[in-house]
Design a protein around this motif. Structure first.
Motif, short mmCIF file in Angstrom:
data_model
loop_
_atom_site.label_atom_id
_atom_site.label_comp_id
_atom_site.label_asym_id
_atom_site.label_seq_id
_atom_site.Cartn_x
_atom_site.Cartn_y
_atom_site.Cartn_z
N VAL A 47 0.82 -1.20 0.01
CA VAL A 47 -0.06 -0.02 -0.03
C VAL A 47 0.89 1.11 0.10
O VAL A 47 0.56 2.32 -0.55
N ALA A 48 2.12 1.22 0.78
CA ALA A 48 2.90 2.45 0.64
C ALA A 48 3.45 2.50 -0.44
O ALA A 48 3.57 3.78 -1.00
N ASP A 49 3.88 1.55 -1.42
CA ASP A 49 4.60 1.64 -2.70
C ASP A 49 3.33 2.43 -3.62
O ASP A 49 3.63 3.50 -4.51
N LEU A 51 0.82 4.27 -2.67
CA LEU A 51 0.39 5.42 -2.18
C LEU A 51 1.52 6.58 -2.78
O LEU A 51 1.19 7.63 -3.12
N LYS A 52 2.80 5.96 -2.80
CA LYS A 52 3.67 6.86 -3.29
C LYS A 52 3.69 7.24 -4.57
O LYS A 52 3.95 8.39 -5.19
N LEU A 53 3.22 6.22 -5.64
CA LEU A 53 3.09 6.51 -6.98
C LEU A 53 2.10 7.32 -7.12
O LEU A 53 2.18 8.28 -7.99
N LEU A 54 0.88 7.28 -6.30
CA LEU A 54 -0.34 8.25 -6.45
C LEU A 54 0.19 9.64 -6.30
O LEU A 54 -0.27 10.50 -6.86
N LEU A 55 0.96 9.70 -4.93
CA LEU A 55 1.28 11.12 -4.64
C LEU A 55 2.14 11.82 -5.61
O LEU A 55 2.35 13.13 -5.47
N GLN A 56 2.82 10.92 -6.41
CA GLN A 56 3.82 11.68 -7.28
C GLN A 56 3.27 11.90 -8.59
O GLN A 56 3.52 12.59 -9.61
N ASN A 57 1.87 11.48 -8.79
CA ASN A 57 1.33 11.81 -10.21
C ASN A 57 0.56 13.30 -10.27
O ASN A 57 0.22 13.75 -9.20
N SER A 58 1.11 13.81 -11.51
CA SER A 58 0.76 15.22 -11.85
C SER A 58 -0.52 15.69 -11.81
O SER A 58 -0.80 16.53 -11.08
#
Length: 84
Positions: A47-49, A51-58
């Motif tokens: 889930v952390a991985d 979420l990290k990808l989601l938060l980096q999405n422009s």
């Protein structure tokens, strides 16, 4: 607060191993505890991985910025209406 909860749960497991009566019983208790917590630890990492990808999405960042701007304008509108 999470560390206190973790410490108490590990303390309980360790005390259970100590009073179990033998090293084999204590080892079995610790093995069961480890195997029981393994799925949760793997799930948290996954889930952390994601979420990290989601938060980096422009698009996600811009959408959140737009939401905060609209929310601020709405809050200002409410405040002005309460003054008048």
């Amino acid at each position: 607060m999470g560390m206190v909860t973790l410490w108490f749960s590990l303390f309980d497991i360790n005390m259970g191993c100590i009073v179990s009566g033998s090293a084999i019983n204590g080892m079995t208790i610790m093995l069961a505890f480890g195997l029981g917590t393994l799925p949760a630890m793997l799930a948290i990492g996954t889930v952390a991985d994601k979420l990290k990808l989601l938060l980096q999405n422009s698009y996600f960042k811009r959408g959140n910025a737009l939401f905060i701007i609209i929310y601020g304008m709405h809050t200002g509108y409410i405040a002005i209406n309460q003054i008048w």
